[in-house]
Design a protein around this motif. Structure first.
Motif, PDB file in Angstrom:
ATOM      1  N   VAL A 198      -3.940  38.925 -45.438  1.00  0.00           N
ATOM      2  CA  VAL A 198      -4.869  39.690 -44.608  1.00  0.00           C
ATOM      3  C   VAL A 198      -4.487  39.445 -43.145  1.00  0.00           C
ATOM      4  N   PHE A 199      -3.969  40.483 -42.493  1.00  0.00           N
ATOM      5  CA  PHE A 199      -3.549  40.336 -41.093  1.00  0.00           C
ATOM      6  C   PHE A 199      -4.758  40.369 -40.171  1.00  0.00           C
ATOM      7  N   LYS A 200      -4.632  39.572 -39.089  1.00  0.00           N
ATOM      8  CA  LYS A 200      -5.640  39.628 -38.016  1.00  0.00           C
ATOM      9  C   LYS A 200      -5.019  40.409 -36.859  1.00  0.00           C
ATOM     10  N   MET A 201      -5.855  40.877 -35.966  1.00  0.00           N
ATOM     11  CA  MET A 201      -5.344  41.556 -34.760  1.00  0.00           C
ATOM     12  C   MET A 201      -4.402  40.620 -34.004  1.00  0.00           C
ATOM     13  N   ASP A 202      -3.347  41.178 -33.483  1.00  0.00           N
ATOM     14  CA  ASP A 202      -2.369  40.460 -32.648  1.00  0.00           C
ATOM     15  C   ASP A 202      -1.551  39.420 -33.402  1.00  0.00           C
ATOM     16  N   GLU A 203      -1.680  39.410 -34.728  1.00  0.00           N
ATOM     17  CA  GLU A 203      -0.900  38.453 -35.522  1.00  0.00           C
ATOM     18  C   GLU A 203       0.502  39.013 -35.774  1.00  0.00           C
ATOM     19  N   LEU A 204       1.429  38.097 -36.021  1.00  0.00           N
ATOM     20  CA  LEU A 204       2.795  38.492 -36.369  1.00  0.00           C
ATOM     21  C   LEU A 204       2.773  39.302 -37.669  1.00  0.00           C
ATOM     22  N   MET A 205       3.344  40.513 -37.642  1.00  0.00           N
ATOM     23  CA  MET A 205       3.398  41.341 -38.855  1.00  0.00           C
ATOM     24  C   MET A 205       4.831  41.569 -39.305  1.00  0.00           C
ATOM     25  N   GLY A 206       5.735  41.578 -38.353  1.00  0.00           N
ATOM     26  CA  GLY A 206       7.121  41.860 -38.703  1.00  0.00           C
ATOM     27  C   GLY A 206       8.011  41.545 -37.515  1.00  0.00           C
ATOM     28  N   ALA A 207       9.201  42.117 -37.534  1.00  0.00           N
ATOM     29  CA  ALA A 207      10.149  41.847 -36.451  1.00  0.00           C
ATOM     30  C   ALA A 207      11.072  43.040 -36.268  1.00  0.00           C
ATOM     31  N   VAL A 208      11.561  43.151 -35.036  1.00  0.00           N
ATOM     32  CA  VAL A 208      12.624  44.115 -34.742  1.00  0.00           C
ATOM     33  C   VAL A 208      13.911  43.307 -34.783  1.00  0.00           C
ATOM     34  N   VAL A 209      14.882  43.738 -35.601  1.00  0.00           N
ATOM     35  CA  VAL A 209      16.149  43.006 -35.685  1.00  0.00           C
ATOM     36  C   VAL A 209      17.267  43.865 -35.106  1.00  0.00           C
ATOM     37  N   ILE A 210      18.028  43.263 -34.203  1.00  0.00           N
ATOM     38  CA  ILE A 210      19.089  44.005 -33.514  1.00  0.00           C
ATOM     39  C   ILE A 210      20.384  43.201 -33.586  1.00  0.00           C
ATOM     40  N   ASN A 211      21.481  43.848 -33.888  1.00  0.00           N
ATOM     41  CA  ASN A 211      22.809  43.217 -33.834  1.00  0.00           C
ATOM     42  C   ASN A 211      23.634  43.959 -32.791  1.00  0.00           C
ATOM     43  N   VAL A 212      24.310  43.225 -31.915  1.00  0.00           N
ATOM     44  CA  VAL A 212      25.191  43.867 -30.917  1.00  0.00           C
ATOM     45  C   VAL A 212      26.545  43.165 -30.980  1.00  0.00           C
ATOM     46  N   THR A 213      27.603  43.933 -31.160  1.00  0.00           N
ATOM     47  CA  THR A 213      28.910  43.271 -31.187  1.00  0.00           C
ATOM     48  C   THR A 213      29.323  42.891 -29.768  1.00  0.00           C
ATOM     49  N   LEU A 214      29.960  41.732 -29.643  1.00  0.00           N
ATOM     50  CA  LEU A 214      30.446  41.282 -28.335  1.00  0.00           C
ATOM     51  C   LEU A 214      31.826  41.923 -28.187  1.00  0.00           C
ATOM     52  N   ASP A 215      32.179  42.375 -26.969  1.00  0.00           N
ATOM     53  CA  ASP A 215      33.431  43.140 -26.858  1.00  0.00           C
ATOM     54  C   ASP A 215      34.690  42.272 -26.997  1.00  0.00           C
TER      55      ASP A 215
END
Ligand code: HEC
Length: 215
Positions: A198-215
């Motif tokens: 049961v989620f509460k307001m402002d609680e962690l629900m998920g994540a944004v995952v990003i991968n960036v290759t280094l040049d």
């Protein structure tokens, strides 16, 4: 005994390929990840606020099976997935600074959006720790993204994992309702995760995952 352990760690760190990574390119990749994070959140928020809200007013809205329903559009999370698939498709495979973006959660509703590897599990633990060690109002947590460099498909890659919280009431109400569904309870037990979250307001629900290759 302690000294041997420390020595082993030092050898492991200095012999790792990560040692060769230029700090400047890590900084650049981190700046790219931050911009992508901001852009994807702004896009989702505008889609929710301008498109979904308007359609709701007009008697329609967003639904997971919108492709079968006249007048309905995909859910905001699905919209993000469509963008991420497009981003992946239109960038040349060997482009410098190539990036990917996606949504993840330990309590994923889409079976493909669970935590997928050690980095994501460590990222999740880091975010949970930040939340658990915060004694004030959840809304005020100064979230720090979890980052790491790693070789993926032979390319040094910056990995970035940032908190997605239940910032508005519909996030929490809708996800809590889904957690009660038999199909999700079944998925939780198959994944060895407690069901009935049961989620509460402002609680962690998920994540944004990003991968960036280094040049
Ligand atoms: C009307 C219901 C609804 C609302 C409102 C909603 N979600 Fe979701 N969310 C879903 C569904 C359903 C999925 C899975 C979509 C798919 O099939 O990819 C999802 C996916 C996600 C995911 C990816 C992990 C997963 O579960 O697959 C995250 C993270 C997420 N939502 C966070 C949020 C946040 C934060 C908000 C508020 C800003 C929000 N959601 C609002 C229903 C909702």
């Amino acid at each position: 005994m302690k000294r041997i352990t420390l020595l082993t760690i030092v050898i492991a760190l200095t012999s790792s390929p990560l040692h060769a990574v230029e700090p400047a390119s890590v900084d650049k990749a981190t700046a790219v990840a931050k911009a992508v994070d901001l852009m994807i959140r702004a896009t989702r928020s505008m889609y929710t606020g301008k498109v979904v809200k308007k359609l709701k007013k007009d008697g329609k809205g967003a639904k997971q099976n919108s492709h079968k329903l006249k007048g309905f559009v995909p859910l905001p999370a699905q919209f993000v997935t469509h963008i991420s698939e497009k981003v992946d498709a239109i960038q040349p495979k060997d482009a410098k600074g190539r990036f990917t973006v996606g949504l993840r959660s330990l309590w994923n509703l889409n079976p493909n959006q669970g935590l997928q590897d050690d980095f994501e599990r460590a990222g999740w633990d880091s975010l949970v720790n930040q939340q658990n060690s915060w004694s004030g109002d959840l809304k005020a947590i100064p979230w720090r993204p979890y980052t790491q460099t790693e070789t993926i498909d032979g390319k040094e890659t910056l990995r970035y994992f940032s908190a997605d919280v239940g910032s508005v009431a519909p996030c929490v109400t809708c996800h809590n309702a889904w957690e009660k569904r038999a199909s999700i309870k079944k998925q939780r037990s198959a994944d060895g995760i407690d069901s009935g979250k049961v989620f509460k307001m402002d609680e962690l629900m998920g994540a944004v995952v990003i991968n960036v290759t280094l040049d």
